[in-house]
Design a protein around this motif. Sequence first.
Motif, PDB file in Angstrom:
ATOM      1  N   VAL A  37       0.851  -1.190   0.000  1.00 22.45           N
ATOM      2  CA  VAL A  37       0.000   0.000   0.000  1.00 22.45           C
ATOM      3  C   VAL A  37       0.888   1.242   0.000  1.00 22.45           C
ATOM      4  CG1 VAL A  37      -1.805   1.253   1.251  1.00 22.45           C
ATOM      5  CG2 VAL A  37      -1.810  -1.242   1.232  1.00 22.45           C
ATOM      6  N   TRP A  38       0.574   2.187  -0.889  1.00 22.83           N
ATOM      7  CA  TRP A  38       1.437   3.351  -1.055  1.00 22.83           C
ATOM      8  C   TRP A  38       0.680   4.666  -0.957  1.00 22.83           C
ATOM      9  CZ3 TRP A  38       5.776   0.488  -1.660  1.00 22.83           C
ATOM     10  CH2 TRP A  38       6.981   1.175  -1.573  1.00 22.83           C
ATOM     11  N   ALA A  39       1.261   5.628  -0.268  1.00 18.63           N
ATOM     12  CA  ALA A  39       0.669   6.971  -0.224  1.00 18.63           C
ATOM     13  C   ALA A  39       1.067   7.716  -1.488  1.00 18.63           C
ATOM     14  CB  ALA A  39       1.169   7.728   1.003  1.00 18.63           C
ATOM     15  N   SER A  40       0.107   8.431  -2.075  1.00 20.46           N
ATOM     16  CA  SER A  40       0.374   9.027  -3.387  1.00 20.46           C
ATOM     17  C   SER A  40       0.943  10.442  -3.347  1.00 20.46           C
ATOM     18  CB  SER A  40      -0.904   9.030  -4.214  1.00 20.46           C
ATOM     19  OG  SER A  40      -1.841   9.898  -3.618  1.00 20.46           O
ATOM     20  N   GLY A  41       0.976  11.097  -2.173  1.00 24.01           N
ATOM     21  CA  GLY A  41       1.437  12.496  -2.108  1.00 24.01           C
ATOM     22  C   GLY A  41       2.903  12.635  -2.382  1.00 24.01           C
ATOM     23  N   ASN A  42       3.422  13.760  -1.995  1.00 24.43           N
ATOM     24  CA  ASN A  42       2.886  14.949  -1.350  1.00 24.43           C
ATOM     25  C   ASN A  42       3.278  16.222  -2.084  1.00 24.43           C
ATOM     26  OD1 ASN A  42       1.710  13.522   0.683  1.00 24.43           O
ATOM     27  ND2 ASN A  42       2.934  14.337   2.347  1.00 24.43           N
ATOM     28  N   GLY A  43       3.480  16.120  -3.382  1.00 28.20           N
ATOM     29  CA  GLY A  43       4.027  17.273  -4.104  1.00 28.20           C
ATOM     30  C   GLY A  43       2.998  18.116  -4.824  1.00 28.20           C
ATOM     31  N   GLY A  44       1.765  18.107  -4.343  1.00 34.95           N
ATOM     32  CA  GLY A  44       0.698  18.837  -5.019  1.00 34.95           C
ATOM     33  C   GLY A  44       1.023  20.308  -5.235  1.00 34.95           C
ATOM     34  N   ARG A  45       1.563  20.944  -4.213  1.00 41.34           N
ATOM     35  CA  ARG A  45       1.849  22.376  -4.320  1.00 41.34           C
ATOM     36  C   ARG A  45       2.927  22.648  -5.367  1.00 41.34           C
ATOM     37  NH1 ARG A  45       1.369  25.415   1.118  1.00 41.34           N
ATOM     38  NH2 ARG A  45      -0.795  25.307   0.447  1.00 41.34           N
ATOM     39  N   GLN A  46       3.820  21.681  -5.529  1.00 38.15           N
ATOM     40  CA  GLN A  46       4.890  21.840  -6.515  1.00 38.15           C
ATOM     41  C   GLN A  46       4.444  21.371  -7.909  1.00 38.15           C
ATOM     42  OE1 GLN A  46       5.633  20.442  -3.342  1.00 38.15           O
ATOM     43  NE2 GLN A  46       6.263  22.505  -2.788  1.00 38.15           N
ATOM     44  N   GLY A  47       3.189  21.042  -8.023  1.00 33.21           N
ATOM     45  CA  GLY A  47       2.681  20.584  -9.320  1.00 33.21           C
ATOM     46  C   GLY A  47       3.134  19.183  -9.673  1.00 33.21           C
ATOM     47  N   ASP A  48       3.543  18.442  -8.657  1.00 33.20           N
ATOM     48  CA  ASP A  48       4.010  17.078  -8.932  1.00 33.20           C
ATOM     49  C   ASP A  48       2.811  16.181  -9.281  1.00 33.20           C
ATOM     50  OD1 ASP A  48       5.765  15.017  -9.264  1.00 33.20           O
ATOM     51  OD2 ASP A  48       6.624  15.128  -7.249  1.00 33.20           O
ATOM     52  N   HIS A  49       3.127  15.066  -9.884  1.00 32.13           N
ATOM     53  CA  HIS A  49       2.107  14.176 -10.434  1.00 32.13           C
ATOM     54  C   HIS A  49       2.520  12.756 -10.072  1.00 32.13           C
ATOM     55  CE1 HIS A  49      -0.373  12.285 -13.555  1.00 32.13           C
ATOM     56  NE2 HIS A  49      -1.008  13.447 -13.638  1.00 32.13           N
ATOM     57  N   SER A  54       2.063  10.001 -11.344  1.00 29.91           N
ATOM     58  CA  SER A  54       2.508   9.138 -12.440  1.00 29.91           C
ATOM     59  C   SER A  54       4.025   9.199 -12.620  1.00 29.91           C
ATOM     60  CB  SER A  54       1.853   9.569 -13.756  1.00 29.91           C
ATOM     61  OG  SER A  54       0.524   9.140 -13.790  1.00 29.91           O
ATOM     62  N   CYS A  55       4.631  10.269 -12.098  1.00 28.01           N
ATOM     63  CA  CYS A  55       6.094  10.409 -12.197  1.00 28.01           C
ATOM     64  C   CYS A  55       6.803   9.719 -11.039  1.00 28.01           C
ATOM     65  CB  CYS A  55       6.471  11.887 -12.239  1.00 28.01           C
ATOM     66  SG  CYS A  55       5.764  12.725 -13.651  1.00 28.01           S
ATOM     67  N   SER A  61      -2.247   2.460  -4.602  1.00 31.15           N
ATOM     68  CA  SER A  61      -1.993   3.858  -4.228  1.00 31.15           C
ATOM     69  C   SER A  61      -3.228   4.478  -3.600  1.00 31.15           C
ATOM     70  CB  SER A  61      -1.639   4.689  -5.452  1.00 31.15           C
ATOM     71  OG  SER A  61      -0.703   4.018  -6.223  1.00 31.15           O
ATOM     72  N   ILE A  62      -2.983   5.197  -2.532  1.00 32.19           N
ATOM     73  CA  ILE A  62      -4.085   5.812  -1.787  1.00 32.19           C
ATOM     74  C   ILE A  62      -3.926   7.321  -1.816  1.00 32.19           C
ATOM     75  CG2 ILE A  62      -5.301   5.877   0.417  1.00 32.19           C
ATOM     76  CD1 ILE A  62      -5.259   3.070  -0.772  1.00 32.19           C
ATOM     77  N   SER A  63      -5.013   7.999  -2.139  1.00 30.42           N
ATOM     78  CA  SER A  63      -5.018   9.458  -2.138  1.00 30.42           C
ATOM     79  C   SER A  63      -5.810   9.969  -0.929  1.00 30.42           C
ATOM     80  CB  SER A  63      -5.630   9.964  -3.437  1.00 30.42           C
ATOM     81  OG  SER A  63      -5.427  11.360  -3.552  1.00 30.42           O
ATOM     82  N   ALA A  97      -2.535  13.911  -8.202  1.00 28.04           N
ATOM     83  CA  ALA A  97      -3.535  13.087  -8.891  1.00 28.04           C
ATOM     84  C   ALA A  97      -2.855  12.229  -9.948  1.00 28.04           C
ATOM     85  CB  ALA A  97      -4.566  13.986  -9.556  1.00 28.04           C
ATOM     86  N   CYS A  98      -3.328  11.024 -10.125  1.00 27.98           N
ATOM     87  CA  CYS A  98      -2.920  10.208 -11.277  1.00 27.98           C
ATOM     88  C   CYS A  98      -3.792   8.979 -11.366  1.00 27.98           C
ATOM     89  CB  CYS A  98      -1.435   9.826 -11.226  1.00 27.98           C
ATOM     90  SG  CYS A  98      -1.000   8.645  -9.962  1.00 27.98           S
ATOM     91  N   SER A  99      -3.690   8.293 -12.486  1.00 30.43           N
ATOM     92  CA  SER A  99      -4.630   7.209 -12.775  1.00 30.43           C
ATOM     93  C   SER A  99      -4.379   5.949 -11.965  1.00 30.43           C
ATOM     94  CB  SER A  99      -4.587   6.879 -14.261  1.00 30.43           C
ATOM     95  OG  SER A  99      -3.263   6.582 -14.634  1.00 30.43           O
ATOM     96  N   SER A 100      -3.281   5.887 -11.235  1.00 27.69           N
ATOM     97  CA  SER A 100      -3.043   4.660 -10.473  1.00 27.69           C
ATOM     98  C   SER A 100      -3.701   4.687  -9.096  1.00 27.69           C
ATOM     99  CB  SER A 100      -1.541   4.398 -10.332  1.00 27.69           C
ATOM    100  OG  SER A 100      -0.986   5.279  -9.394  1.00 27.69           O
ATOM    101  N   ILE A 101      -4.343   5.790  -8.737  1.00 32.90           N
ATOM    102  CA  ILE A 101      -5.012   5.875  -7.427  1.00 32.90           C
ATOM    103  C   ILE A 101      -6.175   4.884  -7.396  1.00 32.90           C
ATOM    104  CG2 ILE A 101      -6.326   7.375  -5.866  1.00 32.90           C
ATOM    105  CD1 ILE A 101      -3.480   8.343  -6.241  1.00 32.90           C
ATOM    106  N   LEU A 102      -6.209   4.081  -6.349  1.00 32.68           N
ATOM    107  CA  LEU A 102      -7.292   3.104  -6.254  1.00 32.68           C
ATOM    108  C   LEU A 102      -8.314   3.463  -5.194  1.00 32.68           C
ATOM    109  CD1 LEU A 102      -5.722  -0.417  -6.748  1.00 32.68           C
ATOM    110  CD2 LEU A 102      -7.008   0.981  -8.324  1.00 32.68           C
ATOM    111  N   ALA A 103      -7.922   4.274  -4.214  1.00 37.14           N
ATOM    112  CA  ALA A 103      -8.864   4.640  -3.153  1.00 37.14           C
ATOM    113  C   ALA A 103      -8.417   5.944  -2.518  1.00 37.14           C
ATOM    114  CB  ALA A 103      -8.951   3.544  -2.100  1.00 37.14           C
TER     115      ALA A 103
END
Length: 372
Positions: A310-322, A324-325, A336-338, A352-358
Motif C-alpha cells: 500500500v502506497w501513499a500518493s502524495g505529497n508534491g501537489g503544491r509543486q505541481g508534482d504528479h 505518475s512520475c 496507491s491511496i489518495s 492526482a494520477c490514474s493509479s489511485i485506487l482509493a
Amino acid sequence: MTAPLTELKIRLIALLLRMTLFLLLMLVTVESSRSEVYTNHWAVRVSGGPQRADRVAAKYGYINFGQIGSLEDHYHFHHSRVVRRAAFSLKGPHSFIHMDPEVDWAQQQVVKPRVKRFAQSDPSFIPFNDPKWSNMWYIHCSDNNSQCRSEMNIQAAWQRGYTGKNVVVTILDDGIEWSHPDLAQNYDHLASYDVNGNDHDPTPRYDFRNANVHGTRCAGEVAAAANNSHCIVGIAYNARIGGIRMLDGEVTDLVEAKSLGVRPDYIDIYSASWGPKDDGKTVDGPGQLTKQAFEQGIKKGRKGLGSIFVWASGNGGRQGDHCSCDGYTSSIYTISISSATENGNKPWYLEACSSILATTYSSGEFNERKIV
Ligand SMILES: *[C@@H]1O[C@H](CO)[C@@H](O)[C@H](O)[C@H]1NC(C)=O
Ligand SMILES: *[C@@H]1O[C@H](CO)[C@@H](O)[C@H](O)[C@H]1NC(C)=O
C-alpha cells in the motif's frame, strides 16, 4: 298457499345472503394471509392527457397527484377515504376504477419491505473508552460533536467482523515505538526489522527535533488498540502491527528491496508513505532490486496469494508534482491511496494520477480537522 311460498323465498334469500357473507369472509382471509399492507395510493394508467386522468380520478373520489416520474400516462391517485394501511384490499365504490373503460390499468400500492444495505453508525454501538475516540470525526459523523461528510462505513465494516483480526501489517518508515501503550498490545516483533541498524529492534532514534515520529503515527492509525483507555482506536484495531525502520539512514535500492522482502509469508500488508522527491521535476522509481522485490512479493508472498503493498500518493501537489512520475505509486504492484480533506476537497499536497485506487480522509486547510 301463498304464505308458505313467501316464507320459502325469505329463507332462500337469507341462505344466499349467508353464503355471500361466507364467501366475502373467505376472500378477506385469503388476502390477509399474504400479510401485505395495502395503502390508499393507486398507480393508474390513463391515456389522453392529465385532464382525462383528473376526470377519471374525480369520478371515483380520488385525487390525482400527477404523473409518476417520467412515466407517460401513468398517474398517482390517492383516496383519502380508504384506510391508509390495511391488511387486505378493501372493496368499495372506489374499486370500480379497475373496471372503468378509460382506465388501461390500475394497481393499489402495497408496502414493500426495503432494507438499507449499509449500516450507518449503529446507535447501539457502544463507544470506545479511548480518550481521543470522540475526536475521530472520520469514523463517526452522526455524533453531535462532529459533522462530517462520510464516516467511510468503518463501523459497519467492524460490525461485520473486519477489524484486522488475523492480519499482519508492517509500516516501512523511520521506525516504530513498539512500547507505546496504544501499540504494545498489537505489536508483532516478527513483522518488524531495523534495516538501518541491522537488528531486530525498530525503535526510532530519538533526537531533539523529534524527526522520527512518522512510522509510529502511521502504525497507530492502522492498529492502535481499541478500548484500552489510551489515545486512539486504529482502523484495524485487531491487526498485528510491526515496523521496518529503513528511512533513518541512506536509502539505497538494496535497503528498499530488503525492506519489501521482510518475511513475505508472514506479513500480509506492507504500508509505505515515502517516495522520490515531490518537487515536480523528479521522475524516479524502484531500482533493479526493488523491482524484483515487488515482483517476488506479489507472486510468492502470503504463501502464494501475493503481498499487498500500500502506497501513499502524495505529497508534491503544491509543486505541481504528479504521482505518475513516481514509479512506486504508479507500479502495478502497489495500491496507491489518495486523500480528501474534511470538507471533501483536494488537499494542497495531493497528487492526482490514474493509479489511485482509493481515497481516505486526511488533513487539509488550517481550519479543517486532521487525522488523530
Ligand atoms: C469498552 O470497555 C468498557 C469497560 O471498560 C465496556 O463497558 C465497553 O462495553 C467497552 N466498549 C466496547 C465498544 O467494547
Ligand atoms: C453533545 O453536545 C453536548 C452539548 O453541546 C455536549 O455536552 C456533549 O458532550 C456532546 N456529546 C458528544 C458525544 O460529544
